[in-house]
Design a protein around this motif. Structure first.
Motif, PDB file in Angstrom:
ATOM      1  N   TYR A 153      -8.710   1.812 -10.227  1.00  0.00           N
ATOM      2  CA  TYR A 153      -7.546   0.948  -9.978  1.00  0.00           C
ATOM      3  C   TYR A 153      -6.823   0.684 -11.292  1.00  0.00           C
ATOM      4  O   TYR A 153      -7.443   0.396 -12.310  1.00  0.00           O
ATOM      5  CB  TYR A 153      -7.965  -0.383  -9.339  1.00  0.00           C
ATOM      6  N   VAL A 154      -5.505   0.816 -11.240  1.00  0.00           N
ATOM      7  CA  VAL A 154      -4.672   0.561 -12.404  1.00  0.00           C
ATOM      8  C   VAL A 154      -3.943  -0.747 -12.140  1.00  0.00           C
ATOM      9  O   VAL A 154      -3.543  -1.016 -10.998  1.00  0.00           O
ATOM     10  CB  VAL A 154      -3.651   1.723 -12.581  1.00  0.00           C
ATOM     11  N   ASN A 155      -3.804  -1.578 -13.169  1.00  0.00           N
ATOM     12  CA  ASN A 155      -3.090  -2.843 -13.028  1.00  0.00           C
ATOM     13  C   ASN A 155      -1.721  -2.614 -12.383  1.00  0.00           C
ATOM     14  O   ASN A 155      -1.044  -1.647 -12.727  1.00  0.00           O
ATOM     15  CB  ASN A 155      -2.906  -3.438 -14.424  1.00  0.00           C
ATOM     16  N   PHE A 156      -1.320  -3.459 -11.448  1.00  0.00           N
ATOM     17  CA  PHE A 156      -0.023  -3.399 -10.750  1.00  0.00           C
ATOM     18  C   PHE A 156       0.022  -2.332  -9.648  1.00  0.00           C
ATOM     19  O   PHE A 156       1.075  -2.092  -9.073  1.00  0.00           O
ATOM     20  CB  PHE A 156       1.162  -3.152 -11.710  1.00  0.00           C
ATOM     21  N   GLN A 157      -1.116  -1.682  -9.364  1.00  0.00           N
ATOM     22  CA  GLN A 157      -1.125  -0.680  -8.300  1.00  0.00           C
ATOM     23  C   GLN A 157      -0.960  -1.379  -6.944  1.00  0.00           C
ATOM     24  O   GLN A 157      -1.585  -2.411  -6.705  1.00  0.00           O
ATOM     25  CB  GLN A 157      -2.471   0.059  -8.364  1.00  0.00           C
ATOM     26  N   SER A 158      -0.128  -0.810  -6.066  1.00  0.00           N
ATOM     27  CA  SER A 158       0.083  -1.420  -4.739  1.00  0.00           C
ATOM     28  C   SER A 158      -1.169  -1.289  -3.893  1.00  0.00           C
ATOM     29  O   SER A 158      -1.833  -0.247  -3.914  1.00  0.00           O
ATOM     30  CB  SER A 158       1.247  -0.734  -4.021  1.00  0.00           C
ATOM     31  N   ILE A 159      -1.479  -2.337  -3.142  1.00  0.00           N
ATOM     32  CA  ILE A 159      -2.642  -2.288  -2.235  1.00  0.00           C
ATOM     33  C   ILE A 159      -2.231  -2.815  -0.859  1.00  0.00           C
ATOM     34  O   ILE A 159      -1.302  -3.608  -0.734  1.00  0.00           O
ATOM     35  CB  ILE A 159      -3.842  -3.114  -2.767  1.00  0.00           C
ATOM     36  N   LYS A 160      -2.980  -2.345   0.167  1.00  0.00           N
ATOM     37  CA  LYS A 160      -2.710  -2.803   1.538  1.00  0.00           C
ATOM     38  C   LYS A 160      -3.665  -3.931   1.895  1.00  0.00           C
ATOM     39  O   LYS A 160      -4.730  -4.071   1.291  1.00  0.00           O
ATOM     40  CB  LYS A 160      -2.953  -1.640   2.506  1.00  0.00           C
ATOM     41  N   LYS A 161      -3.301  -4.706   2.916  1.00  0.00           N
ATOM     42  CA  LYS A 161      -4.219  -5.734   3.405  1.00  0.00           C
ATOM     43  C   LYS A 161      -5.482  -5.046   3.912  1.00  0.00           C
ATOM     44  O   LYS A 161      -5.414  -3.967   4.500  1.00  0.00           O
ATOM     45  CB  LYS A 161      -3.538  -6.515   4.545  1.00  0.00           C
ATOM     46  N   ASN A 162      -6.632  -5.627   3.651  1.00  0.00           N
ATOM     47  CA  ASN A 162      -7.954  -5.103   4.062  1.00  0.00           C
ATOM     48  C   ASN A 162      -8.396  -3.846   3.313  1.00  0.00           C
ATOM     49  O   ASN A 162      -9.401  -3.244   3.662  1.00  0.00           O
ATOM     50  CB  ASN A 162      -8.018  -4.819   5.577  1.00  0.00           C
TER      51      ASN A 162
END
Ligand SMILES: [Zn+2]
Length: 399
Positions: A269-278
């Motif tokens: 994971y890179v800082n500011f990477q978009s993520i989805k709920k769950n």
């Protein structure tokens, strides 16, 4: 034992190590105080400060005001560890400060308390001598790969300085991290911003810190952009590090690691990477840990020490930022105690208690807009405290 710790720490912290540098041209102006190495595994800020002082001394540019560089966790820096006994950036609480404010106090119980004691008294000396506005910057790096960014407590004065850099800004980390040095300085009424220059060991982090320090000296009026060699390149260098320049994000969620929890962040994971709920983000001995909401992952933990597993942040729209400026400057918050479910806190100044069951909708969002910070959760109530120096600072001596 105590005297051992003290004598050990004393021998580590010769004042030349603590004071990285001081620069002044004996002209009136603002005072800038820069902290480096608050975490011992983050030497980039210290190295960058050394280079900037070296160049200032070499070129002797026209300079207004004073500039101090302070190295913070000297013991942990020498071991390349985040801290020895306690995180030096979580212990600036009023109870701790009361203890160390006594110059003669010899009962310092940990190496970090000794570091804090020295830094605290240095700050007091600087405050006593300052004759113009004071600005503080705290230089850090992250365990994950990251674009550089600024972190501030949400006062309009902090925002105004933060927006003079071409960098993303994170608001509201203070609600999740108690006892930081920025909280302490902001509560004194001075402008204080944090800068994260990139990954701990990346050589580019030192360059980013250098560019940030020079840009700060220009932004607050100590130096002219044209008064130093290459003065025009530093802001450009910062701008090139990010695609989120001048976007403002707020912290929506924090994952706190429990005592003895076997927290492991999923890799890459890179800082500011978009993520989805769950989305599956990490695991511990009980199983998988999923994202509580969608947004961007922030400060995922890839090092052994630290209590914060990760944060989730979300961009704030310009419309709401502008609305908050208007509402704060018109003291709109004064109507709040007349609304159902909201009462003045008995004893604490500028604090309101909110009954969660009665005042339900968007409570935190509205209080943030109006310049409050959420401080403490009690069973059915939330406590919000208005920041004292939101758009007006304390009175300072005129030089
Ligand atoms: Zn740090």
């Amino acid at each position: 034992m105590i005297s051992n710790i003290n004598s050990q720490a004393t021998s580590q912290s010769t004042s030349s190590e603590r004071k990285i540098g001081f620069y002044s041209d004996n002209k009136a102006g603002p005072t800038l105080v820069a902290f480096g190495g608050m975490h011992g595994n983050e030497p980039s800020g210290v190295l960058a400060l050394k280079k900037v002082f070296q160049e200032l001394n070499e070129h002797q540019p026209n300079f207004e005001g004073k500039f101090f560089g302070i190295a913070c966790n000297l013991g942990a820096l020498s071991l390349n560890k985040r801290f020895i006994n306690a995180d030096l950036n979580r212990i600036w609480t009023s109870e701790n400060l009361k203890e160390i404010s006594d110059q003669s106090n010899a009962n310092l119980s940990s190496p970090e308390q000794f570091e804090q004691f020295e830094i605290y008294h240095l700050i007091q000396d600087i405050l006593a001598e300052a004759s113009g506005p004071l600005f503080f910057i705290d230089l850090h790096t992250t365990s994950s790969e990251s674009q550089p960014f600024i972190s501030i407590n949400d006062t309009l004065r902090n925002r105004e300085l933060g927006l003079r850099y071409p960098l993303p800004i994170i608001l509201g980390v203070e609600e999740h991290l108690g006892g930081t040095i920025l909280n302490y300085i902001n509560d004194l009424g001075h402008i204080a911003i944090g800068f994260e220059g990139g990954q701990h060991d990346a050589p580019s982090s030192i360059e980013n810190h250098e560019a940030f320090i020079w840009t700060t000296l220009i932004n607050i009026g100590c130096l002219s952009r044209f008064g130093i060699p290459n003065g025009h390149i530093y802001e450009e260098r910062l701008a090139k590090t990010t695609t989120d320049g001048q976007k403002i994000f707020e912290v929506r969620h924090k994952y706190t690691i429990g005592p003895d929890e076997q927290f492991v962040m999923k890799p890459h994971y890179v800082n500011f990477q978009s993520i989805k709920k769950n989305e599956l983000l990490a695991s511990n001995e009980a199983g998988n840990i999923h994202a509580a909401e969608k947004g961007k992952i922030f400060m995922p933990l890839y090092q052994g020490q630290g209590d914060e597993g990760y944060f989730i942040i979300r961009k704030i729209r310009w419309f709401w930022l502008k609305v908050s400026v208007v509402l704060r400057k018109t003291s709109f918050h004064k109507i709040l105690p007349y609304l159902p479910g909201i009462n003045r806190h008995q004893g604490l100044h500028h604090a309101l208690e909110v009954n969660k069951r009665i005042a339900r909708w968007y409570v935190t969002e509205i209080f943030h807009l109006l310049g409050f910070r959420k401080t403490e959760l009690k069973d059915k109530h939330i406590l919000f405290i208005k920041r004292k120096y939101d758009f007006k600072g304390p009175d300072v001596k005129k030089s």
